[in-house]
Design a protein around this motif. Sequence first.
Motif, PDB file in Angstrom:
ATOM      1  N   ALA A 150       0.690  -1.121  -0.122  1.00 58.01           N
ATOM      2  CA  ALA A 150      -0.098  -0.145   0.083  1.00 58.01           C
ATOM      3  C   ALA A 150       0.868   1.095  -0.093  1.00 58.01           C
ATOM      4  CB  ALA A 150      -0.810  -0.030   1.302  1.00 58.01           C
ATOM      5  N   ASP A 200      -4.598   7.467   1.160  1.00 57.10           N
ATOM      6  CA  ASP A 200      -3.758   6.162   0.758  1.00 57.10           C
ATOM      7  C   ASP A 200      -4.614   5.339  -0.235  1.00 57.10           C
ATOM      8  OD1 ASP A 200      -4.832   4.817   4.342  1.00 57.10           O
ATOM      9  OD2 ASP A 200      -5.690   4.648   2.163  1.00 57.10           O
ATOM     10  N   SER A 222      -4.582   1.125  -1.861  1.00 51.06           N
ATOM     11  CA  SER A 222      -4.349  -0.405  -1.686  1.00 51.06           C
ATOM     12  C   SER A 222      -3.082  -0.706  -2.781  1.00 51.06           C
ATOM     13  CB  SER A 222      -5.602  -1.067  -1.589  1.00 51.06           C
ATOM     14  OG  SER A 222      -6.232  -1.076  -2.992  1.00 51.06           O
ATOM     15  N   THR A 226      -8.624   6.131   0.232  1.00 52.15           N
ATOM     16  CA  THR A 226      -9.233   6.545   1.487  1.00 52.15           C
ATOM     17  C   THR A 226      -8.368   8.142   1.557  1.00 52.15           C
ATOM     18  OG1 THR A 226      -9.238   4.718   2.806  1.00 52.15           O
ATOM     19  CG2 THR A 226      -9.552   6.651   3.972  1.00 52.15           C
ATOM     20  N   PRO A 233      -0.789  -4.016   5.581  1.00 53.11           N
ATOM     21  CA  PRO A 233      -1.836  -3.807   6.443  1.00 53.11           C
ATOM     22  C   PRO A 233      -1.447  -3.984   7.711  1.00 53.11           C
ATOM     23  CG  PRO A 233      -2.445  -5.097   4.538  1.00 53.11           C
ATOM     24  CD  PRO A 233      -0.861  -4.718   4.308  1.00 53.11           C
ATOM     25  N   ASP A 234      -1.813  -3.329   8.656  1.00 56.26           N
ATOM     26  CA  ASP A 234      -1.684  -3.324  10.078  1.00 56.26           C
ATOM     27  C   ASP A 234      -1.957  -4.521  10.890  1.00 56.26           C
ATOM     28  OD1 ASP A 234      -2.561  -1.267  13.106  1.00 56.26           O
ATOM     29  OD2 ASP A 234      -1.039  -2.835  12.726  1.00 56.26           O
ATOM     30  N   LYS A 252      -4.542  -4.409  13.445  1.00 55.31           N
ATOM     31  CA  LYS A 252      -5.606  -3.905  12.662  1.00 55.31           C
ATOM     32  C   LYS A 252      -6.113  -2.761  13.488  1.00 55.31           C
ATOM     33  CE  LYS A 252      -7.148  -8.185  11.251  1.00 55.31           C
ATOM     34  NZ  LYS A 252      -6.709  -8.002   9.544  1.00 55.31           N
ATOM     35  N   SER A 260      -4.900   0.238  13.031  1.00 55.63           N
ATOM     36  CA  SER A 260      -4.976   1.168  11.640  1.00 55.63           C
ATOM     37  C   SER A 260      -5.071   0.189  10.534  1.00 55.63           C
ATOM     38  CB  SER A 260      -3.325   1.990  11.608  1.00 55.63           C
ATOM     39  OG  SER A 260      -3.138   2.604  12.784  1.00 55.63           O
ATOM     40  N   ARG A 261      -5.387   0.991   9.379  1.00 50.77           N
ATOM     41  CA  ARG A 261      -5.489   0.387   8.046  1.00 50.77           C
ATOM     42  C   ARG A 261      -4.096  -0.211   7.686  1.00 50.77           C
ATOM     43  NH1 ARG A 261      -8.431   4.559   7.061  1.00 50.77           N
ATOM     44  NH2 ARG A 261      -6.712   5.560   5.733  1.00 50.77           N
ATOM     45  N   TYR A 262      -3.095   0.636   7.914  1.00 51.10           N
ATOM     46  CA  TYR A 262      -1.735   0.060   7.312  1.00 51.10           C
ATOM     47  C   TYR A 262      -0.715   0.243   8.457  1.00 51.10           C
ATOM     48  CZ  TYR A 262      -4.255  -0.020   2.800  1.00 51.10           C
ATOM     49  OH  TYR A 262      -5.102  -0.502   1.783  1.00 51.10           O
TER      50      TYR A 262
END
Length: 124
Positions: free
Chosen positions: A33, A50, A52, A59, A101-102, A105, A107-109
């Motif tokens: 990402a 950001d 993907s 986003t 990807p975090d 979870k 954060s998104r990343y």
Amino acid sequence: QVQLVESGGGSVQAGKSLTLSCVVSGRSFRVFAMAWFRHTPGQDREFVADISWDGAITTYGDPVKGRFAISRDNSKSTLYLQMDNLKVEDTGMYACASGYPDPSKVSRYTWDYWGRGTQVSVFS
């Protein structure tokens, strides 16, 4: 050695447009990402947008929604930020980041590599 190099910044009048680019080397661009952040002296770093790994999910931060567009060209290992209808408050140092990807979870990343940034100055 992973490198992220931004370009495209400049000084423009409010209402005009700029396109930023970020070229990534040293890692497989297409599987990570990417994001843009901006920083102004005296303020915290601000999330801009950001995207993907495949470009399917984007986003945006509230201040730029409807004016900025993030995109990527995996064949060129390049990330873009199209900025339209620029405002004085968009002034700042814009930096790109690469991540994944975090796992927690929260954060998104998680962003693990950063560029040095390119300066955008918007005047009225």
